[in-house]
Scaffold this motif. Structure first.
Motif, PDB file in Angstrom:
ATOM      1  N   ILE A 106       0.845  -1.192   0.000  1.00 26.90           N
ATOM      2  CA  ILE A 106       0.000   0.000   0.000  1.00 26.90           C
ATOM      3  C   ILE A 106       0.880   1.240   0.000  1.00 26.90           C
ATOM      4  CG2 ILE A 106      -1.804   1.230   1.234  1.00 26.90           C
ATOM      5  CD1 ILE A 106      -2.634  -1.386   2.454  1.00 26.90           C
ATOM      6  N   THR A 107       0.532   2.195  -0.821  1.00 26.11           N
ATOM      7  CA  THR A 107       1.306   3.421  -0.888  1.00 26.11           C
ATOM      8  C   THR A 107       0.394   4.610  -0.689  1.00 26.11           C
ATOM      9  OG1 THR A 107       2.889   2.453  -2.400  1.00 26.11           O
ATOM     10  CG2 THR A 107       2.758   4.816  -2.358  1.00 26.11           C
ATOM     11  N   CYS A 108       0.864   5.524   0.121  1.00 25.84           N
ATOM     12  CA  CYS A 108       0.062   6.683   0.485  1.00 25.84           C
ATOM     13  C   CYS A 108       0.543   7.858  -0.346  1.00 25.84           C
ATOM     14  CB  CYS A 108       0.276   6.901   1.974  1.00 25.84           C
ATOM     15  SG  CYS A 108      -0.354   8.404   2.605  1.00 25.84           S
ATOM     16  N   THR A 109      -0.374   8.476  -1.099  1.00 22.29           N
ATOM     17  CA  THR A 109       0.064   9.440  -2.106  1.00 22.29           C
ATOM     18  C   THR A 109      -0.241  10.891  -1.755  1.00 22.29           C
ATOM     19  OG1 THR A 109      -1.986   9.041  -3.289  1.00 22.29           O
ATOM     20  CG2 THR A 109      -0.075   7.791  -3.984  1.00 22.29           C
ATOM     21  N   GLN A 110      -0.743  11.128  -0.547  1.00 19.81           N
ATOM     22  CA  GLN A 110      -0.916  12.500  -0.066  1.00 19.81           C
ATOM     23  C   GLN A 110      -1.744  13.370  -0.997  1.00 19.81           C
ATOM     24  OE1 GLN A 110       0.295  13.211   2.876  1.00 19.81           O
ATOM     25  NE2 GLN A 110       1.754  11.553   3.229  1.00 19.81           N
ATOM     26  N   ARG A 111      -2.672  12.774  -1.733  1.00 15.87           N
ATOM     27  CA  ARG A 111      -3.509  13.520  -2.688  1.00 15.87           C
ATOM     28  C   ARG A 111      -2.688  14.272  -3.729  1.00 15.87           C
ATOM     29  NH1 ARG A 111      -8.476  13.142  -0.471  1.00 15.87           N
ATOM     30  NH2 ARG A 111      -8.647  13.213   1.791  1.00 15.87           N
ATOM     31  N   ASP A 114       1.190  13.763  -8.926  1.00 14.27           N
ATOM     32  CA  ASP A 114       2.492  13.267  -9.388  1.00 14.27           C
ATOM     33  C   ASP A 114       2.926  12.050  -8.589  1.00 14.27           C
ATOM     34  OD1 ASP A 114       2.612  15.237 -11.256  1.00 14.27           O
ATOM     35  OD2 ASP A 114       3.771  16.607 -10.007  1.00 14.27           O
ATOM     36  N   LEU A 115       2.701  12.118  -7.284  1.00 15.64           N
ATOM     37  CA  LEU A 115       3.046  10.982  -6.427  1.00 15.64           C
ATOM     38  C   LEU A 115       2.224   9.757  -6.808  1.00 15.64           C
ATOM     39  CD1 LEU A 115       3.625  11.753  -2.640  1.00 15.64           C
ATOM     40  CD2 LEU A 115       4.738  10.059  -4.087  1.00 15.64           C
TER      41      LEU A 115
ATOM     42  N   ILE B  73      14.640  -1.434  -0.021  1.00 14.10           N
ATOM     43  CA  ILE B  73      13.315  -1.624   0.573  1.00 14.10           C
ATOM     44  C   ILE B  73      13.439  -1.456   2.088  1.00 14.10           C
ATOM     45  CG2 ILE B  73      11.495  -3.308   1.055  1.00 14.10           C
ATOM     46  CD1 ILE B  73      12.082  -4.597  -1.622  1.00 14.10           C
ATOM     47  N   VAL B  74      12.579  -0.627   2.655  1.00 14.20           N
ATOM     48  CA  VAL B  74      12.531  -0.537   4.112  1.00 14.20           C
ATOM     49  C   VAL B  74      11.148  -0.986   4.563  1.00 14.20           C
ATOM     50  CG1 VAL B  74      14.301   1.220   4.491  1.00 14.20           C
ATOM     51  CG2 VAL B  74      11.995   1.921   3.922  1.00 14.20           C
ATOM     52  N   GLY B  75      11.123  -1.930   5.463  1.00 18.93           N
ATOM     53  CA  GLY B  75       9.855  -2.501   5.896  1.00 18.93           C
ATOM     54  C   GLY B  75       9.393  -1.917   7.209  1.00 18.93           C
ATOM     55  N   ALA B  95       6.782   8.910   3.903  1.00 17.93           N
ATOM     56  CA  ALA B  95       7.309  10.163   3.363  1.00 17.93           C
ATOM     57  C   ALA B  95       8.825  10.220   3.511  1.00 17.93           C
ATOM     58  CB  ALA B  95       6.655  11.347   4.068  1.00 17.93           C
ATOM     59  N   ARG B  96       9.319   9.852   4.688  1.00 18.93           N
ATOM     60  CA  ARG B  96      10.755   9.913   4.929  1.00 18.93           C
ATOM     61  C   ARG B  96      11.513   8.885   4.092  1.00 18.93           C
ATOM     62  NH1 ARG B  96       8.637  12.288   8.921  1.00 18.93           N
ATOM     63  NH2 ARG B  96       9.732  13.723  10.297  1.00 18.93           N
ATOM     64  N   ALA B  97      10.930   7.725   3.934  1.00 16.52           N
ATOM     65  CA  ALA B  97      11.584   6.700   3.125  1.00 16.52           C
ATOM     66  C   ALA B  97      11.716   7.196   1.682  1.00 16.52           C
ATOM     67  CB  ALA B  97      10.791   5.401   3.174  1.00 16.52           C
ATOM     68  N   ARG B  98      10.640   7.737   1.168  1.00 14.74           N
ATOM     69  CA  ARG B  98      10.652   8.239  -0.207  1.00 14.74           C
ATOM     70  C   ARG B  98      11.672   9.350  -0.392  1.00 14.74           C
ATOM     71  NH1 ARG B  98       7.125   5.857  -3.048  1.00 14.74           N
ATOM     72  NH2 ARG B  98       5.478   5.001  -1.748  1.00 14.74           N
ATOM     73  N   GLU B  99      11.713  10.272   0.562  1.00 16.36           N
ATOM     74  CA  GLU B  99      12.708  11.351   0.528  1.00 16.36           C
ATOM     75  C   GLU B  99      14.110  10.810   0.299  1.00 16.36           C
ATOM     76  OE1 GLU B  99      12.938  13.486   4.203  1.00 16.36           O
ATOM     77  OE2 GLU B  99      10.993  14.470   3.828  1.00 16.36           O
ATOM     78  N   ARG B 100      14.355   9.642   0.851  1.00 17.87           N
ATOM     79  CA  ARG B 100      15.692   9.062   0.795  1.00 17.87           C
ATOM     80  C   ARG B 100      15.859   8.093  -0.367  1.00 17.87           C
ATOM     81  NH1 ARG B 100      14.453  10.548   5.771  1.00 17.87           N
ATOM     82  NH2 ARG B 100      16.090  10.994   7.311  1.00 17.87           N
ATOM     83  N   GLY B 101      14.859   8.048  -1.227  1.00 15.79           N
ATOM     84  CA  GLY B 101      14.953   7.150  -2.378  1.00 15.79           C
ATOM     85  C   GLY B 101      14.762   5.685  -2.017  1.00 15.79           C
TER      86      GLY B 101
END
Lengths: 338, 338
Positions: A106-111, A114-115, B73-75, B95-101
Motif C-alpha cells: 500500500i502506498t500513500c500518495t498525499q492527494r 504526481d506521487l 526496501i525498508v519494511g 514520506a521519509r523513506a521516499r525522501e531518501r529514495g
DNA sequence: ACAACTTGCTTCATCGGTTGTGCAATCGTG
DNA sequence: CACGATTGCACAACCGATGAAGCAAGTTGT
C-alpha cells in the motif's frame, strides 16, 4: 536457530543442496511445495526442510518472481491514512489480500497527482498483478499506465472511465442524511429552511453526487437552496473554518458536513458562535459521533466495498462498470434535547 | 504512449536493444544512469531513452534487485491503521523513506504475534534493507529473525532488548497529564482524591511506564492510590465499558484514560451516568479533544520519533539503546465550567 | 609512422530460483 | 529373465538486469 556461518551471504538453495547432498532443483521443489508432483521422496524432503530450518533459510523472492509469471503482489494507492475511512480500507485490503495468499503493498500518495503516478510506476516495476487506486485524483491516467504494462486496475471510492470502479452510493446516502438533518432541525430547533452544505470541491465526483442527493431531498420538500448555502471550500478543516467566518451570518443552524476532516473546522467555528445548531456528517468517526449536536453520520460500507473489489479483481471484468455500494446511516443522539 | 506490440510480454532491455540496435548492457547503463561513467555516447543514450518512453518500458525490479546487493526496501510492521497515532506513523515513515529514495513497505499485523513473525519473514524474503517494528508484541523475536538474515531492525513505540528502540517518554508525559487532571479535578469538581486509571495491560511496557508516572504524581502530592483505582482491562473500548460497569460505584469523577480506543468505551459509559466528570487521555484525537469534559490529551511527537528512527537506521547503532522522545501535552477546555 | 591513449561500445558470467527433459535404478508382470 | 512401467532424482536452460573485462576504431604525442 543457528545463525548461518558463511557470514554476510544469505543461505541459498545451493547451500542447502550441498548440505543435504542433493541437487538445487530438488531443494527448490521441496521448498516450494511441488515436491510430491516432482516425485521427491519424503525422506529427502524431510532432510531439506530440516536443513532449511536450522540454517534459517528464506527464499529470495526476487529470484523466484523473476522466473515465475505472476508476482502475487497486489498494490493499492491511497491518499491518506489519517481518517477512519481510509485506515479501514487499508486494513481490510491487507487482510483480504493475505487471505488469498497475495502480498499487499500500500502506498500513500498525499492527494498528490504526481506521487500517484510515481507510485503506480513503482508498483509496475515490482510487477504487481493488479492495482487498486483509491480516491485517485486522476484514476484514468493510472489505468493507462497500468494497461500499458498489462496490469489490471480497479478504482475504489472514486470512479474512472477506463476500468471497473467500486464506489459508495453517495447520492442516496446524501439524500437520506439531508432528510434526517431537516427532520431533526425542525423538531429540535424549529428550523424549516434549507440546510448549509459545507466542504469538498464542486469538481470532485463524490461531492457532486452528494450535492445532488442534498438538492433532491430539498426539492422533494419544495425547498429552494440558495447558492450561498453551498460552501464547497475544499476538505481541509482550516479552509472550512475560514469559509464559515466569511459568511455574513450563519444562514442556517442545521448543516450538512461533507467529511470528518471538514467537520473539525466546522465544529471549531460553531463552538465560538453563541447559537444552537445541529449537523450531520458524510463520514464516520466514533468521537465525532459523541458530539451532542451531531444528528447522524453516514458510514461507508468498507467491508462490502472490499469484498466487491476483490470480486472484480478475480473476475474478467475489464470494462468501466461501476458498482455502487449502499451506505449505512447512523442516527445519533435521538431523543436528547438541550 | 503506444501499447507494446508484443502482447503479453512486457518490454525488456533486450527488446529496446534490438530496437535501437545496441547491446542490452548499453541499454541498461543508459536506463540506470551510469551511462556517462560507462562512456556511452549521448546520441545512443537519447535513442535509448526515447525508445524506452515510447515503449512504456518499466525496469523489472526483481531482476535488478537480484543482481544488486541492496534492495532499498525498508519494511515496517504496525499493529493497526485505525487511530491517528499509527496512521501518522505510517504516513511519516513513507514520506521519509521516499525522501531518501527508499521503497517503503508497511504491513499491518492486527496485534497478532504470529502475523508479526509472518510479516517479518515476508519482508526478509523481499530482502528488505531494514525493518522497523512498531508496537510489536514480541520485538525481540522479530529482531532475532532479522538478525539471522542480516537485516537490521529498529523498535518503534515499544522497546526491545536486542536492537535500538525509539519510544515516547511515557513516564514523564503520564506524570504531567496526571498533574493536569488532578488540578482541574480540584478546580472544576472540587475533587482532591486519587484518580481512576483506565485501559491497557499491566504487562505492557508502555502501560507500565505510564502507570509509574501516574503513581509518582500522586505520591508527590501525598496521595495514596488504592488498587481498585487502577483498571488495566486491555485497550478495547467494549472491555473498558464493561470493566467500569463492574465497579461498585464510580470511585473517582476524574479519570486518566490510557488510549483513545479505551476512551471510546469510557465516554460511552460516563454518558450514561448522571454525574459530572473530567478526564485526560494519553493519546491524541481531534474530535475527542472537542469533548467538554476532556482536560487534556498527550500527543506523541511522531515527527521527532521518525526523524530519530531514520537517524538510527542510518547510523551504525546496533546495540539496544533506547531513545526517549518527549511528548506534548495539549491542555483543553481550560476556563470553561458548567 | 608507430606506440600509447581515449572513446564507445560488446561479450559474457552472474544473481537465486523454477521447470521441462532425461536417465539410472528399482519394481512388477508374464 | 526380459520388458515396460514407475520411482527418484540430476541437468541445464531460462527469467532480466548488471558490470567487469575486452576489443576495435579513432586520436594524440614524438
Amino acid at each position: 536457530m543457528t545463525r548461518q556461518d558463511t557470514s554476510g551471504r544469505r543461505t541459498t538453495i545451493y547451500d542447502l543442496a550441498r548440505l543435504v547432498d542433493a541437487s538445487p532443483s530438488a531443494v527448490s521443489a521441496v521448498l516450494n511445495g511441488t515436491w510430491e508432483k516432482r516425485r521427491i521422496s519424503r525422506k529427502l524432503a524431510d532432510r531439506v526442510l530440516e536443513a532449511a530450518d536450522t540454517q534459517g533459510y528464506a527464499r529470495n523472492i526476487q529470484a523466484s518472481l523473476l522466473r515465475r509469471e505472476t508476482s502475487h503482489i497486489v498494490g493499492m494507492i491511497i491518499p491518506k491514512y489519517d481518517n477512519r475511512y481510509f485506515g479501514a480500507i487499508a486494513e481490510q485490503f491487507e487482510a483480504r489480500a493475505r487471505e488469498r495468499g497475495l502480498f499487499p503493498v500500500i502506498t500513500c500518495t498525499q492527494r498528490d497527482p504526481d506521487l500517484e503516478l510515481a507510485a503506480a510506476r513503482e508498483l509496475i516495476a515490482y510487477r504487481a498483478d493488479c492495482l487498486v487506486s483509491t480516491g485517485a485524483t486522476n484514476p484514468d491516467r493510472v489505468t493507462e499506465l497500468c494497461a500499458a504494462a498489462g496490469i489490471r486496475t480497479v478504482n475504489l471510492d472514486l470512479p474512472g472511465s477506463d476500468a471497473p470502479s467500486v464506489i459508495s452510493d453517495n447520492e442516496a446516502a446524501a439524500r437520506d442524511l439531508t432528510n434526517l438533518i431537516l427532520d431533526r432541525g425542525r423538531d429540535e430547533l424549529g428550523w424549516n429552511g434549507p440546510l448549509l452544505f459545507v466542504g469538498g470541491r464542486a469538481s470532485d465526483h463524490n461531492t457532486g453526487a452528494r450535492l445532488r442527493g442534498f438538492l433532491e431531498a430539498h426539492h422533494a420538500r419544495g425547498l429552494a437552496v440558495p447558492d450561498e448555502n453551498v460552501v464547497t471550500c475544499g476538505y481541509a478543516a482550516a479552509k472550512a473554518e475560514q469559509a464559515l467566518g466569511n459568511l455574513a451570518s450563519l444562514t442556517s443552524p442545521a448543516i450538512f458536513v461533507n467529511s470528518t476532516i471538514t467537520l473539525e473546522g466546522v465544529v471549531r467555528w460553531l463552538d465560538k458562535q453563541d447559537k444552537q445548531y445541529r449537523f450531520g456528517c458524510f463520514d464516520w468517526d466514533p468521537f465525532a459521533a459523541l458530539l451532542k449536536e451531531n444528528v447522524g453520520m453516514v458510514q461507508q460500507d468498507v467491508d462490502a466495498m472490499l469484498d466487491e473489489t476483490f470480486e472484480v479483481i478475480e473476475s474478467d471484468d475489464r470494462g468501466a462498470s461501476v458498482k455502487r455500494i449502499a451506505c449505512r446511516l447512523n442516527v445519533l443522539n435521538a431523543g436528547i434535547s438541550d
